[in-house]
Design a protein around this motif. Structure first.
Motif, PDB file in Angstrom:
ATOM      1  N   LEU A  65       0.824  -1.220   0.000  1.00 38.59           N
ATOM      2  CA  LEU A  65       0.000   0.000   0.000  1.00 38.59           C
ATOM      3  C   LEU A  65       0.856   1.267   0.000  1.00 38.59           C
ATOM      4  N   ARG A  66       2.119   1.146  -0.395  1.00 46.36           N
ATOM      5  CA  ARG A  66       3.026   2.295  -0.434  1.00 46.36           C
ATOM      6  C   ARG A  66       2.944   2.974  -1.792  1.00 46.36           C
ATOM      7  N   MET A  67       2.743   4.309  -1.762  1.00 45.57           N
ATOM      8  CA  MET A  67       2.639   5.107  -2.983  1.00 45.57           C
ATOM      9  C   MET A  67       3.817   6.068  -3.082  1.00 45.57           C
ATOM     10  N   GLU A  68       3.969   6.632  -4.253  1.00 43.54           N
ATOM     11  CA  GLU A  68       5.077   7.558  -4.524  1.00 43.54           C
ATOM     12  C   GLU A  68       5.144   8.686  -3.492  1.00 43.54           C
ATOM     13  N   LYS A  69       3.990   9.178  -3.070  1.00 43.52           N
ATOM     14  CA  LYS A  69       3.956  10.325  -2.145  1.00 43.52           C
ATOM     15  C   LYS A  69       4.368   9.949  -0.720  1.00 43.52           C
ATOM     16  N   HIS A  70       4.488   8.668  -0.416  1.00 41.56           N
ATOM     17  CA  HIS A  70       4.858   8.213   0.924  1.00 41.56           C
ATOM     18  C   HIS A  70       6.373   8.177   1.112  1.00 41.56           C
ATOM     19  N   LEU A  73      10.621   3.032   1.196  1.00 40.48           N
ATOM     20  CA  LEU A  73      10.711   1.751   1.905  1.00 40.48           C
ATOM     21  C   LEU A  73      12.175   1.353   1.973  1.00 40.48           C
ATOM     22  N   ARG A  74      12.743   1.488   3.147  1.00 45.68           N
ATOM     23  CA  ARG A  74      14.146   1.114   3.366  1.00 45.68           C
ATOM     24  C   ARG A  74      14.227   0.274   4.622  1.00 45.68           C
ATOM     25  N   ILE A  75      14.928  -0.832   4.500  1.00 44.49           N
ATOM     26  CA  ILE A  75      15.204  -1.694   5.653  1.00 44.49           C
ATOM     27  C   ILE A  75      16.713  -1.862   5.706  1.00 44.49           C
ATOM     28  N   ARG A  76      17.313  -1.548   6.847  1.00 42.77           N
ATOM     29  CA  ARG A  76      18.767  -1.624   6.992  1.00 42.77           C
ATOM     30  C   ARG A  76      19.272  -3.007   6.582  1.00 42.77           C
ATOM     31  N   GLY A  77      20.285  -3.003   5.709  1.00 45.53           N
ATOM     32  CA  GLY A  77      20.911  -4.246   5.273  1.00 45.53           C
ATOM     33  C   GLY A  77      20.266  -4.876   4.046  1.00 45.53           C
ATOM     34  N   TYR A  78      19.235  -4.215   3.483  1.00 49.59           N
ATOM     35  CA  TYR A  78      18.511  -4.776   2.334  1.00 49.59           C
ATOM     36  C   TYR A  78      18.378  -3.744   1.222  1.00 49.59           C
ATOM     37  N   ARG A  79      18.469  -4.221  -0.006  1.00 48.47           N
ATOM     38  CA  ARG A  79      18.196  -3.442  -1.202  1.00 48.47           C
ATOM     39  C   ARG A  79      16.721  -3.645  -1.529  1.00 48.47           C
ATOM     40  N   THR A  80      16.014  -2.582  -1.867  1.00 47.20           N
ATOM     41  CA  THR A  80      14.575  -2.653  -2.120  1.00 47.20           C
ATOM     42  C   THR A  80      14.262  -2.426  -3.589  1.00 47.20           C
ATOM     43  N   TYR A  81      13.462  -3.336  -4.149  1.00 44.14           N
ATOM     44  CA  TYR A  81      12.931  -3.191  -5.502  1.00 44.14           C
ATOM     45  C   TYR A  81      11.414  -3.160  -5.354  1.00 44.14           C
ATOM     46  N   GLU A  82      10.755  -2.146  -5.931  1.00 48.11           N
ATOM     47  CA  GLU A  82       9.317  -1.972  -5.707  1.00 48.11           C
ATOM     48  C   GLU A  82       8.518  -1.731  -6.973  1.00 48.11           C
ATOM     49  N   ALA A  83       7.266  -2.132  -6.932  1.00 52.66           N
ATOM     50  CA  ALA A  83       6.223  -1.670  -7.835  1.00 52.66           C
ATOM     51  C   ALA A  83       5.201  -1.033  -6.896  1.00 52.66           C
ATOM     52  N   LEU A  84       5.025   0.247  -7.000  1.00 51.20           N
ATOM     53  CA  LEU A  84       4.221   0.997  -6.038  1.00 51.20           C
ATOM     54  C   LEU A  84       2.724   0.776  -6.214  1.00 51.20           C
ATOM     55  N   ALA A  85       1.999   1.046  -5.142  1.00 51.59           N
ATOM     56  CA  ALA A  85       0.538   1.031  -5.185  1.00 51.59           C
ATOM     57  C   ALA A  85       0.069   2.273  -5.925  1.00 51.59           C
ATOM     58  N   ARG A  92      -1.763  -2.665  -5.641  1.00 53.93           N
ATOM     59  CA  ARG A  92      -1.683  -2.615  -4.176  1.00 53.93           C
ATOM     60  C   ARG A  92      -0.252  -2.479  -3.668  1.00 53.93           C
ATOM     61  N   GLY A  93       0.739  -2.565  -4.563  1.00 50.91           N
ATOM     62  CA  GLY A  93       2.133  -2.400  -4.175  1.00 50.91           C
ATOM     63  C   GLY A  93       2.789  -3.715  -3.794  1.00 50.91           C
ATOM     64  N   VAL A  94       3.955  -3.980  -4.382  1.00 53.96           N
ATOM     65  CA  VAL A  94       4.759  -5.155  -4.053  1.00 53.96           C
ATOM     66  C   VAL A  94       6.208  -4.716  -3.926  1.00 53.96           C
ATOM     67  N   THR A 113       2.204  -3.960 -13.827  1.00 53.01           N
ATOM     68  CA  THR A 113       2.328  -2.907 -12.823  1.00 53.01           C
ATOM     69  C   THR A 113       2.176  -3.430 -11.399  1.00 53.01           C
ATOM     70  N   SER A 114       1.771  -4.692 -11.248  1.00 57.31           N
ATOM     71  CA  SER A 114       1.596  -5.291  -9.922  1.00 57.31           C
ATOM     72  C   SER A 114       2.654  -6.350  -9.638  1.00 57.31           C
ATOM     73  N   ALA A 115       3.814  -6.220 -10.287  1.00 54.24           N
ATOM     74  CA  ALA A 115       4.903  -7.174 -10.076  1.00 54.24           C
ATOM     75  C   ALA A 115       6.241  -6.455 -10.178  1.00 54.24           C
ATOM     76  N   VAL A 116       7.233  -6.998  -9.506  1.00 55.59           N
ATOM     77  CA  VAL A 116       8.602  -6.507  -9.606  1.00 55.59           C
ATOM     78  C   VAL A 116       9.515  -7.720  -9.692  1.00 55.59           C
ATOM     79  N   PHE A 117      10.560  -7.622 -10.529  1.00 58.54           N
ATOM     80  CA  PHE A 117      11.493  -8.729 -10.728  1.00 58.54           C
ATOM     81  C   PHE A 117      12.923  -8.229 -10.551  1.00 58.54           C
ATOM     82  N   ALA A 118      13.766  -9.077  -9.966  1.00 57.69           N
ATOM     83  CA  ALA A 118      15.189  -8.775  -9.822  1.00 57.69           C
ATOM     84  C   ALA A 118      15.990 -10.044 -10.066  1.00 57.69           C
TER      85      ALA A 118
END
Length: 187
Positions: A65-70, A73-85, A92-94, A113-118
């Motif tokens: 449920l995270r959108m561009e205006k929010h 999303l950062r978690i210490r020790g992790y790289r984040t790849y997102e598709a926003l809500a 709905r965001g992944v 738009t509802s998936a992210v791949f790495a």
């Protein structure tokens, strides 16, 4: 903690069954998990603590449920790849969280738009990992079909060149046995 069909359903302390984290235990040393968070904002500290305690290599999150205006999303020790809500359209965001010491890169050229791949480096070589959210049948059927069709195209394109592991919320009917895998294709 409950076990059924080889899956351990881990309930974070003080959380209901709807907050289950699905964890598959295997003999390999690569820890991969998925969690339908139904909103990440209030759960970031739980997630960070759990990732650290369980030494998770890759975590797929659905319904962030995270959108561009929010906030980012950062978690210490992790790289984040997102598709926003999205505010409109039903996305709905992944997110995929990959431990920083594991080489990884976002896969571009996908259309869902509802998936992210790495692409993630594993002991067995590169593996494309994905997080996906397919809307349930009870929501707009047109959006479900659009997401399902674009996801299938992306998956076919990726599978033609890579080994692929996809995690997420497919909102399929609950079935047991061999029909469960079949139902993924009958979204």
């Amino acid at each position: 903690e409950e076990e059924e069909d080889g899956w351990h359903h881990v309930l974070p302390r003080g959380r209901s069954r709807s907050h289950r984290i699905h964890q598959r235990f295997s003999p390999c040393s690569f820890q991969v998990m998925t969690w339908n968070v139904r909103g990440i904002k209030e759960k970031r500290s739980i997630l960070a603590s759990y990732l650290a305690a369980m030494n998770v290599d890759v975590m797929a999150l659905t319904e962030t449920l995270r959108m561009e205006k929010h906030w980012p999303l950062r978690i210490r020790g992790y790289r984040t790849y997102e598709a926003l809500a999205s505010e409109v359209g039903g996305d709905r965001g992944v997110a995929l969280l990959v431990r920083e010491d594991i080489p990884s890169v976002r896969m571009h050229g996908t259309t869902c738009t509802s998936a992210v791949f790495a692409q993630v480096s594993t002991q067995r070589g590169p593996l494309v990992m994905g997080a996906v959210y397919i809307p349930p049948r009870s929501r707009a059927e047109g959006k479900r079909k659009e997401v399902s069709d674009s996801f299938r195209r992306d998956l076919a394109q990726l599978q033609a060149r890579h080994e692929v592991l996809v995690m997420g919320d497919f909102n399929t009917r609950k079935r047991r046995g061999p029909q469960s895998l079949q139902s993924l294709w009958n979204l």
